[in-house]
Design a protein around this motif. Structure first.
Motif, PDB file in Angstrom:
ATOM      1  N   VAL A  99       0.871  -1.177   0.000  1.00 29.40           N
ATOM      2  CA  VAL A  99       0.000   0.000   0.000  1.00 29.40           C
ATOM      3  C   VAL A  99       0.908   1.227   0.000  1.00 29.40           C
ATOM      4  N   ALA A 100       0.985   1.899  -1.137  1.00 28.91           N
ATOM      5  CA  ALA A 100       1.899   3.029  -1.266  1.00 28.91           C
ATOM      6  C   ALA A 100       1.578   3.816  -2.526  1.00 28.91           C
ATOM      7  N   ARG A 101       1.673   5.107  -2.423  1.00 25.82           N
ATOM      8  CA  ARG A 101       1.444   5.954  -3.593  1.00 25.82           C
ATOM      9  C   ARG A 101       2.565   5.747  -4.602  1.00 25.82           C
ATOM     10  N   PHE A 102       2.212   5.753  -5.882  1.00 21.96           N
ATOM     11  CA  PHE A 102       3.206   5.629  -6.943  1.00 21.96           C
ATOM     12  C   PHE A 102       3.915   6.981  -7.120  1.00 21.96           C
ATOM     13  N   GLY A 103       5.231   6.954  -7.029  1.00 15.45           N
ATOM     14  CA  GLY A 103       6.004   8.185  -7.151  1.00 15.45           C
ATOM     15  C   GLY A 103       7.456   7.923  -6.799  1.00 15.45           C
ATOM     16  N   PRO A 104       8.293   8.952  -6.820  1.00 10.00           N
ATOM     17  CA  PRO A 104       9.735   8.776  -6.616  1.00 10.00           C
ATOM     18  C   PRO A 104      10.115   8.168  -5.268  1.00 10.00           C
ATOM     19  N   THR A 126      -0.674  -7.500  -4.922  1.00  7.03           N
ATOM     20  CA  THR A 126      -1.670  -6.436  -5.035  1.00  7.03           C
ATOM     21  C   THR A 126      -1.026  -5.104  -4.690  1.00  7.03           C
ATOM     22  N   PHE A 127      -1.170  -4.140  -5.589  1.00 11.78           N
ATOM     23  CA  PHE A 127      -0.724  -2.770  -5.334  1.00 11.78           C
ATOM     24  C   PHE A 127      -1.952  -1.914  -5.013  1.00 11.78           C
ATOM     25  N   VAL A 128      -1.884  -1.184  -3.915  1.00  7.05           N
ATOM     26  CA  VAL A 128      -2.940  -0.246  -3.549  1.00  7.05           C
ATOM     27  C   VAL A 128      -2.295   1.130  -3.403  1.00  7.05           C
ATOM     28  N   GLY A 129      -2.849   2.123  -4.066  1.00  6.73           N
ATOM     29  CA  GLY A 129      -2.300   3.464  -3.930  1.00  6.73           C
ATOM     30  C   GLY A 129      -2.570   4.325  -5.146  1.00  6.73           C
ATOM     31  N   ASP A 147      -0.141 -10.866 -15.300  1.00  6.83           N
ATOM     32  CA  ASP A 147      -1.267 -11.718 -14.926  1.00  6.83           C
ATOM     33  C   ASP A 147      -1.220 -12.110 -13.450  1.00  6.83           C
ATOM     34  N   LYS A 148      -0.159 -11.732 -12.744  1.00  4.15           N
ATOM     35  CA  LYS A 148      -0.033 -12.073 -11.322  1.00  4.15           C
ATOM     36  C   LYS A 148      -0.116 -10.845 -10.424  1.00  4.15           C
ATOM     37  N   ILE A 149      -0.509  -9.707 -11.008  1.00  4.66           N
ATOM     38  CA  ILE A 149      -0.533  -8.444 -10.263  1.00  4.66           C
ATOM     39  C   ILE A 149      -1.886  -7.772 -10.425  1.00  4.66           C
ATOM     40  N   THR A 150      -2.406  -7.248  -9.315  1.00 10.62           N
ATOM     41  CA  THR A 150      -3.643  -6.469  -9.326  1.00 10.62           C
ATOM     42  C   THR A 150      -3.344  -5.046  -8.893  1.00 10.62           C
ATOM     43  N   PHE A 151      -3.769  -4.076  -9.684  1.00 15.39           N
ATOM     44  CA  PHE A 151      -3.663  -2.662  -9.322  1.00 15.39           C
ATOM     45  C   PHE A 151      -5.043  -2.213  -8.854  1.00 15.39           C
ATOM     46  N   MET A 152      -5.162  -1.866  -7.585  1.00 12.83           N
ATOM     47  CA  MET A 152      -6.461  -1.507  -7.021  1.00 12.83           C
ATOM     48  C   MET A 152      -6.713  -0.005  -6.981  1.00 12.83           C
ATOM     49  N   GLY A 153      -5.669   0.802  -7.218  1.00 10.01           N
ATOM     50  CA  GLY A 153      -5.846   2.242  -7.130  1.00 10.01           C
ATOM     51  C   GLY A 153      -5.957   2.694  -5.677  1.00 10.01           C
ATOM     52  N   GLU A 154      -6.409   3.911  -5.505  1.00  8.26           N
ATOM     53  CA  GLU A 154      -6.552   4.472  -4.152  1.00  8.26           C
ATOM     54  C   GLU A 154      -7.822   3.937  -3.511  1.00  8.26           C
ATOM     55  N   ARG A 155      -7.715   3.494  -2.280  1.00  9.57           N
ATOM     56  CA  ARG A 155      -8.855   2.888  -1.581  1.00  9.57           C
ATOM     57  C   ARG A 155      -8.983   3.458  -0.172  1.00  9.57           C
ATOM     58  N   GLU A 156     -10.200   3.392   0.363  1.00  7.42           N
ATOM     59  CA  GLU A 156     -10.470   3.847   1.728  1.00  7.42           C
ATOM     60  C   GLU A 156     -10.650   2.677   2.694  1.00  7.42           C
ATOM     61  N   ASP A 157     -10.740   1.455   2.170  1.00  6.10           N
ATOM     62  CA  ASP A 157     -11.024   0.284   2.996  1.00  6.10           C
ATOM     63  C   ASP A 157      -9.773  -0.569   3.217  1.00  6.10           C
ATOM     64  N   ILE A 158      -8.683   0.085   3.600  1.00  4.61           N
ATOM     65  CA  ILE A 158      -7.406  -0.614   3.747  1.00  4.61           C
ATOM     66  C   ILE A 158      -7.461  -1.740   4.782  1.00  4.61           C
ATOM     67  N   PRO A 159      -8.042  -1.548   5.961  1.00  4.25           N
ATOM     68  CA  PRO A 159      -8.078  -2.663   6.921  1.00  4.25           C
ATOM     69  C   PRO A 159      -8.737  -3.913   6.363  1.00  4.25           C
ATOM     70  N   GLU A 160      -9.822  -3.729   5.609  1.00  5.39           N
ATOM     71  CA  GLU A 160     -10.516  -4.882   5.032  1.00  5.39           C
ATOM     72  C   GLU A 160      -9.664  -5.546   3.947  1.00  5.39           C
ATOM     73  N   ASN A 173      12.405   4.080  -1.171  1.00  4.97           N
ATOM     74  CA  ASN A 173      13.689   4.767  -1.264  1.00  4.97           C
ATOM     75  C   ASN A 173      14.015   5.566  -0.013  1.00  4.97           C
ATOM     76  N   TRP A 174      13.007   6.211   0.548  1.00  6.40           N
ATOM     77  CA  TRP A 174      13.214   6.910   1.817  1.00  6.40           C
ATOM     78  C   TRP A 174      11.909   6.952   2.589  1.00  6.40           C
ATOM     79  N   GLU A 175      12.021   7.077   3.910  1.00  4.71           N
ATOM     80  CA  GLU A 175      10.866   7.073   4.798  1.00  4.71           C
ATOM     81  C   GLU A 175      11.166   7.909   6.043  1.00  4.71           C
ATOM     82  N   GLY A 176      10.154   8.050   6.882  1.00  8.39           N
ATOM     83  CA  GLY A 176      10.341   8.533   8.237  1.00  8.39           C
ATOM     84  C   GLY A 176      10.108   7.337   9.147  1.00  8.39           C
ATOM     85  N   PHE A 177       8.843   7.193   9.563  1.00  2.00           N
ATOM     86  CA  PHE A 177       8.410   6.020  10.332  1.00  2.00           C
ATOM     87  C   PHE A 177       7.051   5.632   9.760  1.00  2.00           C
ATOM     88  N   PRO A 178       7.007   4.730   8.780  1.00  2.00           N
ATOM     89  CA  PRO A 178       5.815   4.532   7.947  1.00  2.00           C
ATOM     90  C   PRO A 178       4.595   4.028   8.717  1.00  2.00           C
TER      91      PRO A 178
END
Length: 270
Positions: A99-104, A126-129, A147-160, A173-178
């Motif tokens: 679960v991560a936004r696509f970007g640098p 599964t990619f969500v973001g 055929d082994k990857i699903t792109f779900m886009g941005e979602r609000e029901d992450i726990p489910e 590439n870089w983080e703080g405390f995710p």
């Protein structure tokens, strides 16, 4: 500007840095500019909260402020009931989710490259973001993984959505405390993540998941192969992660520490 305005009115300022823009793997010019900006802004700040000890140490190393002014308080998430999980059957694909936004900032490419060379193909990703996922989609096509990857886009029901996964990945590439890692631990998922910044303060290597060096696709491929082969270990790590979340990273843990710091500042400057 907010800090300067508050100081001009005699109001104490507490600033929370959710990861520094001058951390490792950020482009050099951007690192320099933001370090200068944060050093100047620190003069108008009563206290700085970092969400990882890594970030606190980085700020001290770069002389952003003195030791008294800066404190680590880890992120916290609302406590939700633990999902009902069982050990995934060996013949079923290991369900990996990121679960991560696509970007640098994120490194979806290394995850795809690792999966393309992993010893087993018994997985589904599964990619969500949000963000532009075209580059990642093109790479998946090139590697023959579409055929082994699903792109779900941005979602609000992450726990489910997390309830249907077996392994959480944050390849970056870089983080703080995710916070996404905390969400995964709350969902009783083991985590495989890039060992940058404060990630290792959440994920305990070999206990709640695995840490992988930055852009090391071979090491990541080996970890994924282990997870596919050792389903009981995956399940046990998820349980350990949930326990660690409950003991350290709930919203209440974070709130209590923040309130104590606010009270300290008010007593000193109020």
């Amino acid at each position: 500007m907010g800090r300067l305005a508050a100081r001009s009115l005699g109001i104490p300022v507490v600033f929370t840095a959710h990861g520094w823009a001058f951390t490792d793997n950020v482009p050099p010019l951007q690192r320099f500019v933001y370090r200068v900006v944060e050093t100047l802004a620190a003069f108008f700040t009563s206290r700085i909260i970092t969400v990882s000890e890594y970030d606190r140490q980085l700020a001290l190393k770069k002389n952003v402020c003195n030791t008294k002014k800066i404190k680590t308080i880890h992120n916290g998430m609302l406590l939700l009931p633990a999902p009902h999980r069982s050990v995934t059957e060996d013949n079923k694909p290991l369900q990996i989710i990121m679960v991560a936004r696509f970007g640098p900032q994120k490194d979806h490419a290394t995850l795809l490259k690792a999966l393309s060379v992993a010893d087993s193909t018994n997985w589904h990703l599964t990619f969500v973001g949000g963000g532009d996922n075209s580059e990642t989609g093109n790479l998946a096509d090139k590697l023959g993984l579409s055929d082994k990857i699903t792109f779900m886009g941005e979602r609000e029901d992450i726990p489910e959505i997390l309830e249907n996964a077996d392994l959480y990945a944050l390849i970056t590439n870089w983080e703080g405390f995710p916070r996404s890692i905390l969400e995964a631990m709350r969902a009783q998922l083991p985590v495989v993540a890039t060992d940058v910044a404060g990630v290792s303060e959440a994920v305990i290597e070999g206990e709640t998941g695995w840490l992988v060096p930055h852009r090391d696709e071979d090491a990541l491929a080996a970890i994924i192969a282990t997870a596919i082969e050792k389903r009981q270990q995956v399940y046990d790590m998820g349980l350990a992660g949930r326990t660690r979340f409950e003991n350290n990273f709930t919203f209440k843990h974070m709130m209590d520490k923040n309130l104590a710091l606010y009270q300290e500042v008010v007593l000193e400057e109020g």
